[in-house]
Design a protein around this motif. Structure first.
Motif, PDB file in Angstrom:
ATOM      1  N   ARG A 176       0.847  -1.193   0.000  1.00  0.00           N
ATOM      2  CA  ARG A 176       0.000   0.000   0.000  1.00  0.00           C
ATOM      3  C   ARG A 176       0.884   1.245   0.000  1.00  0.00           C
ATOM      4  O   ARG A 176       1.940   1.265   0.612  1.00  0.00           O
ATOM      5  CB  ARG A 176      -0.894   0.012   1.230  1.00  0.00           C
ATOM      6  N   LYS A 177       0.412   2.280  -0.677  1.00  0.00           N
ATOM      7  CA  LYS A 177       1.140   3.550  -0.675  1.00  0.00           C
ATOM      8  C   LYS A 177       0.855   4.279   0.629  1.00  0.00           C
ATOM      9  O   LYS A 177      -0.249   4.262   1.129  1.00  0.00           O
ATOM     10  CB  LYS A 177       0.709   4.420  -1.851  1.00  0.00           C
ATOM     11  N   THR A 178       1.877   4.896   1.156  1.00  0.00           N
ATOM     12  CA  THR A 178       1.712   5.698   2.363  1.00  0.00           C
ATOM     13  C   THR A 178       1.749   7.172   1.988  1.00  0.00           C
ATOM     14  O   THR A 178       2.156   7.533   0.879  1.00  0.00           O
ATOM     15  CB  THR A 178       2.833   5.404   3.386  1.00  0.00           C
ATOM     16  N   ALA A 179       1.331   8.008   2.926  1.00  0.00           N
ATOM     17  CA  ALA A 179       1.330   9.444   2.666  1.00  0.00           C
ATOM     18  C   ALA A 179       2.741   9.952   2.398  1.00  0.00           C
ATOM     19  O   ALA A 179       2.935  10.879   1.620  1.00  0.00           O
ATOM     20  CB  ALA A 179       0.716  10.177   3.846  1.00  0.00           C
ATOM     21  N   LEU A 180       3.731   9.334   3.007  1.00  0.00           N
ATOM     22  CA  LEU A 180       5.110   9.774   2.792  1.00  0.00           C
ATOM     23  C   LEU A 180       5.661   9.346   1.439  1.00  0.00           C
ATOM     24  O   LEU A 180       6.749   9.758   1.057  1.00  0.00           O
ATOM     25  CB  LEU A 180       6.006   9.269   3.921  1.00  0.00           C
ATOM     26  N   ASP A 181       4.898   8.534   0.686  1.00  0.00           N
ATOM     27  CA  ASP A 181       5.308   8.190  -0.673  1.00  0.00           C
ATOM     28  C   ASP A 181       5.075   9.345  -1.644  1.00  0.00           C
ATOM     29  O   ASP A 181       5.699   9.407  -2.694  1.00  0.00           O
ATOM     30  CB  ASP A 181       4.556   6.954  -1.178  1.00  0.00           C
ATOM     31  N   ASP A 182       4.163  10.249  -1.292  1.00  0.00           N
ATOM     32  CA  ASP A 182       3.919  11.442  -2.098  1.00  0.00           C
ATOM     33  C   ASP A 182       5.048  12.430  -1.820  1.00  0.00           C
ATOM     34  O   ASP A 182       5.226  12.859  -0.678  1.00  0.00           O
ATOM     35  CB  ASP A 182       2.566  12.057  -1.728  1.00  0.00           C
TER      36      ASP A 182
ATOM     37  N   ILE B  70       4.063  15.717   0.121  1.00  0.00           N
ATOM     38  CA  ILE B  70       3.720  15.501   1.528  1.00  0.00           C
ATOM     39  C   ILE B  70       4.978  15.172   2.328  1.00  0.00           C
ATOM     40  O   ILE B  70       5.178  15.679   3.425  1.00  0.00           O
ATOM     41  CB  ILE B  70       2.664  14.392   1.671  1.00  0.00           C
ATOM     42  N   ALA B  71       5.828  14.331   1.758  1.00  0.00           N
ATOM     43  CA  ALA B  71       7.068  13.954   2.446  1.00  0.00           C
ATOM     44  C   ALA B  71       7.964  15.171   2.650  1.00  0.00           C
ATOM     45  O   ALA B  71       8.526  15.357   3.742  1.00  0.00           O
ATOM     46  CB  ALA B  71       7.797  12.878   1.652  1.00  0.00           C
TER      47      ALA B  71
END
Length: 101
Positions: A3-9, A12-13
């Motif tokens: 699953r993609k996490t918010a920190l993958d963006d 956002i990171a």
């Protein structure tokens, strides 16, 4: 599939890590204030303070302060980006399954 996490963006990171670094810079100044307060208390108590004691006390107090600050900041970073909600709790499924028996 992972699953993609918010920190993958990347946006956002970048914002999250910039906030983390900003917080840590302010806390480093807070650590210096804490060291000065401790040294002030030791001086006020007429504690003999050889140079090595001042250095060791300063390093110990500042490192302890920064370790606690760093861990708490990472906790807030993880929570603030939604990373905590994306973790799959495998033990919870096992407990729910055992409760049905």
């Amino acid at each position: 599939m992972a699953r993609k996490t918010a920190l993958d963006d990347p946006r956002i990171a970048a914002a999250a890590w910039a906030r983390f670094r900003r917080l840590m810079r302010w806390m480093a100044l807070g650590g210096v204030a804490c060291v000065l307060a401790v040294l002030g208390v030791l001086y006020w108590m007429d504690t003999p303070m050889p140079l090595h004691m001042v250095i060791a006390t300063s390093i110990g107090v500042w490192c302890t302060f920064m370790l606690g600050t760093g861990l708490m900041s990472l906790l807030f970073l993880s929570s603030g980006t939604g990373h905590d909600e994306q973790i799959e709790d495998l033990l919870k499924k096992e407990i729910e399954h055992d409760g049905e028996d």
